[in-house]
Design a protein around this motif. Structure first.
Motif, short mmCIF file in Angstrom:
data_model
loop_
_atom_site.label_atom_id
_atom_site.label_comp_id
_atom_site.label_asym_id
_atom_site.label_seq_id
_atom_site.Cartn_x
_atom_site.Cartn_y
_atom_site.Cartn_z
N GLY A 346 0.79 -1.19 -0.05
CA GLY A 346 0.06 0.02 -0.11
C GLY A 346 1.01 1.24 0.09
N LYS A 364 2.99 7.76 1.60
CA LYS A 364 1.59 7.36 2.42
C LYS A 364 1.67 5.99 2.33
N PHE A 366 -0.67 2.28 3.55
CA PHE A 366 -2.12 1.61 4.02
C PHE A 366 -1.85 0.09 4.54
N LYS A 370 -6.24 1.89 7.60
CA LYS A 370 -6.04 3.07 7.50
C LYS A 370 -4.69 3.62 6.66
N SER A 371 -5.04 4.69 6.22
CA SER A 371 -4.02 5.43 5.44
C SER A 371 -3.05 6.11 6.29
N GLU B 122 -7.69 2.72 -1.73
CA GLU B 122 -6.63 1.83 -1.09
C GLU B 122 -7.43 0.53 -0.38
N ARG B 123 -8.42 0.99 0.21
CA ARG B 123 -9.32 -0.12 0.76
C ARG B 123 -9.89 -1.14 -0.04
N HIS B 126 -7.18 -3.07 -1.39
CA HIS B 126 -6.70 -4.22 -0.35
C HIS B 126 -7.64 -5.21 -0.48
#
Lengths: 451, 170
Positions: A346, A364, A366, A370-371, B122-123, B126
């Protein structure tokens, strides 16, 4: 501490509405935020944003710059318009934003593509520093765009009619603009250009990727030179990093296509007349891929040796996977001290800046929920680095983080859904929250991450 | 004593009418079959495959190599219509008209299609694969035996044939 935070949050803004009440209590309940709550914006809370709320908190993809008097300026996109606003208290209160383009147009706004803002440090005869703004206008059909430029010479009250800087008149891709002003006042616009791809495709010839082009203004944005090509066969979808190179030239760092399809990085030195003073391969990651990484690099000139440039980039190649640091030397056209920074999948979007002999590297990550923003420092020009520390985290969507330099230090510029636009001190010391005894530890949050 | 009057209950009929008109207007507004991809959608896609083999293709309207791949896949599927294929666009679902236009052009409008519907990308990334860096195009092949293989960059027919363990009709 909490009392101070609350009082600051409840002071309210002079020109923009204060944070709504539910937000104050939510913030107060989040212990990890206490340290940086004092730096939180006093603008509209993003959850309250609607199509009429024009503010940097509600807008998208801001970028920021200081003028010589320490006034902070931002440019952001809201509903097909680029807006510019300013703050005299480091982002707590903001002026009413001014629209740069009066006629709405599809300004690109994503992590790798944002409006850029620069403030001329020379006030000239107008008593106002000129404000320069560039962005990419998305045009139809697909992947086409134009490089747009506008300036204000009356202190941000009005902006000139936006102008297209690419001079080919083609409906082709011109995107990922970067704006930079040299010490001597020359204004460089650099971008990724598909005119050569189009010419070759039209002629039935193969062409890899896109090209890097630029134009220079010698009259503070009034006019621009014809476009100059830097290189054929760049990668198509990553931002270009820019840094000064002497009084008139610039150094750029971008993802290039080497050989058949190796998407590693190159450095070049551009001159005002269009001659390319140097071009060299700067990373050897061996990322052979027919794909768009959407991960642009970052670059900052060394404060110790003017021939050295700090670089950071992302790769997923055979040789390197993750975020890397390296220092490119114009003396031997090679990259030295290549170090693996973060290999978490991430992790991305690094940003480099120097201040007072220290190099700061922000990126950044991840973790699945959370980032978080992570920071490393080097006191020996990149030869060795501190352990990374986590500054602040969000469990909602966020922009790429940027570092903005002022005469007083470095600042974090980060747009988040959760907190709105965060503008917070990074160096030489945090202006809020816990500061480490040596006075050189930037802490935005209190959560210190491990290696 | 309360008096009972028979009163016709129009509610089911009204609901039916409402449902029909909603469906009709939805169909008019959305000519595509694109579904919103959220943090749970990947599990849903895998569950729907019922353990069978399928190919998942991740793409974006903003990725020129993706369009090369979609063109290729459009041709492959025309000749091999039985290949199970699911597409996920990483563009915001607000851009569905543009995505639908591409899919239509490449003959892929009939394929099961999703688009990112949460801009905390991002989530979503993922949820598909914690080890994916976000580069596009990206493909996952589920072999029907609980294994999956991934590939970054444009797929080719050789790779598809090796994944599906059968020659593709050329």
């Amino acid at each position: 501490m909490m009392k101070a935070v609350m009082s600051r949050l409840t002071q309210g803004a002079q020109r923009t509405p204060a944070w709504p009440r539910p937000w104050r209590s939510r913030l107060a309940g989040l212990a990890f935020l206490v340290a940086f709550a004092a730096a939180l914006p006093a603008g509209a809370e993003p959850g309250n944003c609607d199509s009429r709320s024009v503010s940097v908190h509600c807008g998208a993809t801001p970028s920021a710059a200081f003028d010589a008097d320490g006034r902070l300026w931002v440019a952001f996109v809201h509903d097909q318009q680029v807006f510019v606003g300013h703050s005299d208290d480091l982002g707590r209160n903001w002026s009413e934003p001014v629209a740069v383009n009066p006629i709405p147009e599809d300004a690109e706004h994503n992590g790798e593509n944002r409006p850029k803002i620069l403030i001329d440090q020379d006030q000239g005869s107008t008593n106002h520093p000129a404000i320069y703004v560039s962005w990419t206008l998305k045009t139809s059909p697909r992947f086409t765009g134009e490089i747009r430029f506008s300036r204000s010479t009356d202190g941000g009250k009005t902006f000139s009619a936006p102008r297209t800087v690419n001079d080919d008149g083609l409906l082709a891709g011109h995107r990922f603009d970067s704006l930079f002003q040299t010490e001597s006042g020359l204004l460089y616009l650099t971008w990724i250009d598909k005119r050569d791809l189009k010419a070759n495709t039209d002629a039935g010839e193969p062409y890899k990727g896109a090209a890097i082009y630029y134009a220079v203004s010698k009259d503070r944005g009034k006019t621009f030179s014809p476009n100059h090509r830097v290189a054929n066969h760049s990668c198509e979808c990553c931002r270009i990093a820019v840094a000064p190179r002497g009084p008139d030239n610039i150094a750029i760092f971008w993802r290039h296509i080497f050989g058949a399809n190796t998407r590693d990085h190159a450095v070049a030195e551009l001159t005002p007349g269009g001659a390319i003073a140097l071009m060299a391969r700067a990373s050897h990651d061996e990322w052979r891929i027919d794909a768009c990484p959407h991960h642009g690099p970052t670059m900052a000139q060394s404060a110790i040796s003017e021939d050295d440039y700090h670089l950071s980039w992302f790769s997923n190649g055979e040789a390197h996977q993750g975020i890397y640091y390296g220092r490119f030397s114009f003396a031997d056209a090679r990259t030295h001290d290549v170090i693996h920074i973060d290999g978490m999948a991430g992790a991305g979007h690094p940003f480099l800046e120097t201040y007072d002999g220290t190099v700061y590297l922000l990126w950044k990550g991840f973790d699945g929920n959370k980032s978080s923003l992570r920071l490393m420092r080097s006191h020996d020009d990149g030869a060795s680095w501190s352990a990374p520390e986590t500054l602040v985290a969000t469990s909602q969507a966020s922009d790429h983080p940027l570092i903005v330099k002022s005469g007083q230090g470095l600042h974090l510029s980060w747009h988040t859904d959760e907190f709105g636009y965060i503008f917070a001190p990074l160096a030489p010391r945090a202006g809020f929250g816990a500061t480490q005894p040596d006075g050189d530890h930037a802490r935005v949050g209190v959560d210190t991450g491990g290696g | 004593m309360r008096r009972h009057h028979w009163k016709p209950d129009w509610r089911p009929a009204a609901h039916l009418l409402l449902a029909c008109s909603c469906l009709l207007s939805a169909a008019q507004a959305r000519a595509d079959n694109i579904r919103p991809f959220t943090a749970d959608s990947f599990k849903e896609i895998v569950a729907a495959s019922d353990g069978g083999e399928f190919l998942l293709g991740l793409w974006s309207v903003d990725c020129p190599p993706c369009l090369v791949e979609l063109r290729l896949m459009g041709g492959v599927l025309k000749r091999n219509p039985d290949l199970p294929y699911v597409l996920v666009s990483t563009d915001p679902i607000e851009d569905r008209d543009l995505a639908a236009e591409f899919l239509e052009d490449f003959g892929l409008a009939g394929i099961e299609s999703w688009m990112f519907a949460d801009h905390f990308v991002e989530r979503l990334r993922h949820s598909i694969d914690p080890n994916w860096y976000g580069e596009l195009p990206r493909s996952y092949f589920f072999d029907g035996n609980g294994n999956r293989e991934s590939h970054s960059g444009i797929v080719n027919e050789e790779l598809l044939a090796s994944w599906f363990k059968r020659p593709l009709i050329e």
